[in-house]
Design a protein around this motif. Structure first.
Motif, PDB file in Angstrom:
ATOM      1  N   GLY A  38       0.801  -1.209   0.000  1.00 14.88           N
ATOM      2  CA  GLY A  38       0.000   0.000   0.000  1.00 14.88           C
ATOM      3  C   GLY A  38       0.838   1.266   0.000  1.00 14.88           C
ATOM      4  N   TRP A  39       0.171   2.336  -0.314  1.00 11.22           N
ATOM      5  CA  TRP A  39       0.745   3.676  -0.217  1.00 11.22           C
ATOM      6  C   TRP A  39      -0.136   4.505   0.702  1.00 11.22           C
ATOM      7  CZ3 TRP A  39       5.409   5.000  -2.107  1.00 11.22           C
ATOM      8  CH2 TRP A  39       5.962   4.198  -3.102  1.00 11.22           C
ATOM      9  N   TYR A  40       0.511   5.207   1.605  1.00  7.70           N
ATOM     10  CA  TYR A  40      -0.160   6.117   2.515  1.00  7.70           C
ATOM     11  C   TYR A  40       0.532   7.470   2.404  1.00  7.70           C
ATOM     12  CZ  TYR A  40      -2.300   1.984   4.608  1.00  7.70           C
ATOM     13  OH  TYR A  40      -3.013   0.834   4.803  1.00  7.70           O
ATOM     14  N   ARG A  41      -0.149   8.504   2.870  1.00 11.63           N
ATOM     15  CA  ARG A  41       0.501   9.803   2.867  1.00 11.63           C
ATOM     16  C   ARG A  41       0.237  10.533   4.179  1.00 11.63           C
ATOM     17  NH1 ARG A  41      -2.987  12.578  -2.064  1.00 11.63           N
ATOM     18  NH2 ARG A  41      -4.975  12.817  -0.954  1.00 11.63           N
ATOM     19  N   GLN A  42       1.202  11.351   4.539  1.00 13.44           N
ATOM     20  CA  GLN A  42       1.146  12.053   5.822  1.00 13.44           C
ATOM     21  C   GLN A  42       0.876  13.520   5.575  1.00 13.44           C
ATOM     22  OE1 GLN A  42       2.188  10.346   8.953  1.00 13.44           O
ATOM     23  NE2 GLN A  42       1.094  12.063   9.867  1.00 13.44           N
ATOM     24  N   GLY A  43      -0.320  13.912   5.960  1.00 11.69           N
ATOM     25  CA  GLY A  43      -0.616  15.328   6.013  1.00 11.69           C
ATOM     26  C   GLY A  43      -0.727  15.655   7.488  1.00 11.69           C
ATOM     27  N   LYS A  44      -1.905  16.105   7.917  1.00 13.90           N
ATOM     28  CA  LYS A  44      -2.157  16.279   9.345  1.00 13.90           C
ATOM     29  C   LYS A  44      -2.185  14.907  10.013  1.00 13.90           C
ATOM     30  CE  LYS A  44      -4.723  20.604   8.870  1.00 13.90           C
ATOM     31  NZ  LYS A  44      -6.008  21.283   9.101  1.00 13.90           N
ATOM     32  N   GLU A  45      -2.684  13.922   9.276  1.00 12.43           N
ATOM     33  CA  GLU A  45      -2.698  12.532   9.737  1.00 12.43           C
ATOM     34  C   GLU A  45      -2.188  11.647   8.606  1.00 12.43           C
ATOM     35  OE1 GLU A  45      -6.726  12.892  12.527  1.00 12.43           O
ATOM     36  OE2 GLU A  45      -6.745  11.734  10.680  1.00 12.43           O
ATOM     37  N   ARG A  46      -1.791  10.423   8.947  1.00 11.07           N
ATOM     38  CA  ARG A  46      -1.396   9.479   7.907  1.00 11.07           C
ATOM     39  C   ARG A  46      -2.668   8.842   7.364  1.00 11.07           C
ATOM     40  NH1 ARG A  46       3.804   5.621   8.420  1.00 11.07           N
ATOM     41  NH2 ARG A  46       4.636   7.716   8.805  1.00 11.07           N
ATOM     42  N   GLU A  47      -2.862   8.953   6.059  1.00  8.18           N
ATOM     43  CA  GLU A  47      -4.078   8.438   5.456  1.00  8.18           C
ATOM     44  C   GLU A  47      -3.754   7.468   4.322  1.00  8.18           C
ATOM     45  OE1 GLU A  47      -6.327  11.621   3.710  1.00  8.18           O
ATOM     46  OE2 GLU A  47      -4.722  12.200   2.347  1.00  8.18           O
ATOM     47  N   LEU A  48      -4.678   6.533   4.119  1.00  9.92           N
ATOM     48  CA  LEU A  48      -4.524   5.568   3.047  1.00  9.92           C
ATOM     49  C   LEU A  48      -4.681   6.254   1.704  1.00  9.92           C
ATOM     50  CD1 LEU A  48      -5.986   2.031   2.736  1.00  9.92           C
ATOM     51  CD2 LEU A  48      -6.571   3.705   1.003  1.00  9.92           C
ATOM     52  N   VAL A  49      -3.811   5.914   0.770  1.00 14.77           N
ATOM     53  CA  VAL A  49      -3.940   6.379  -0.610  1.00 14.77           C
ATOM     54  C   VAL A  49      -4.460   5.238  -1.478  1.00 14.77           C
ATOM     55  CG1 VAL A  49      -2.718   7.276  -2.626  1.00 14.77           C
ATOM     56  CG2 VAL A  49      -2.103   8.080  -0.336  1.00 14.77           C
ATOM     57  N   ALA A  50      -3.757   4.106  -1.437  1.00 19.42           N
ATOM     58  CA  ALA A  50      -4.151   2.961  -2.257  1.00 19.42           C
ATOM     59  C   ALA A  50      -3.494   1.695  -1.722  1.00 19.42           C
ATOM     60  CB  ALA A  50      -3.744   3.171  -3.718  1.00 19.42           C
ATOM     61  N   THR A  93      -3.074   5.211  -9.838  1.00 18.49           N
ATOM     62  CA  THR A  93      -3.162   3.777 -10.109  1.00 18.49           C
ATOM     63  C   THR A  93      -2.042   3.056  -9.372  1.00 18.49           C
ATOM     64  OG1 THR A  93      -4.076   4.182 -12.318  1.00 18.49           O
ATOM     65  CG2 THR A  93      -3.199   1.986 -11.870  1.00 18.49           C
ATOM     66  N   ILE A  94      -2.424   2.064  -8.572  1.00 20.39           N
ATOM     67  CA  ILE A  94      -1.437   1.232  -7.890  1.00 20.39           C
ATOM     68  C   ILE A  94      -1.274  -0.065  -8.670  1.00 20.39           C
ATOM     69  CG2 ILE A  94      -3.138   0.155  -6.336  1.00 20.39           C
ATOM     70  CD1 ILE A  94      -0.939   0.185  -4.160  1.00 20.39           C
ATOM     71  N   SER A  95      -0.039  -0.538  -8.757  1.00 23.79           N
ATOM     72  CA  SER A  95       0.223  -1.808  -9.440  1.00 23.79           C
ATOM     73  C   SER A  95       1.416  -2.473  -8.780  1.00 23.79           C
ATOM     74  CB  SER A  95       0.487  -1.577 -10.932  1.00 23.79           C
ATOM     75  OG  SER A  95       1.624  -0.760 -11.121  1.00 23.79           O
TER      76      SER A  95
END
Length: 116
Positions: free
Chosen positions: A35-47, A69-71
């Motif tokens: 998976g990919w997540y991103r950290q803004g104010k909180e860490r959130e799921l991207v894909a 697109t995740i692959s």
């Protein structure tokens, strides 16, 4: 110590594209949901994408559907995140994740900045 090695971040203008890559050890890649997540104010799921044996099912955050697109390439033990039509609000540190019922590993993060 398991290492997930991310690459591909950088600075891009709004509307542009980037592709993130994450290489994982072969000992875990094939049996991990990646998976990919991103950290803004909180860490959130991207894909996320499940294992090949479970169908390689993908899941996306609503905010990126139709743009990202995740692959996964099991021969290269690498997961990708193709990001198109990038927006300033996509700016964040992006983290790669490898997960199974027995472990949960994170990469070191790669910065994505969308700005003109």
């Amino acid at each position: 110590q398991v290492q997930l090695v991310e690459s591909g971040g950088g600075l891009v203008q709004p509307g542009g594209s980037l592709r993130l890559s994450c290489a994982a050890p072969g000992s875990i890649f094939g049996r991990s949901t990646m998976g990919w997540y991103r950290q803004g104010k909180e860490r959130e799921l991207v894909a996320t994408i499940t294992t090949v044996t479970t169908g390689g099912v993908t899941n996306y955050a609503d905010s990126v559907k139709g743009r990202f697109t995740i692959s996964r390439d099991n021969a290269k033990n690498t997961v990708y995140l193709q990001m198109n039509s990038l927006k300033p609000e996509d700016t964040a540190v992006y983290y790669c994740n490898a997960k199974s019922p027995w472990y949960n590993y994170w990469g070191q993060g790669t910065q994505v900045t969308v700005s003109s």
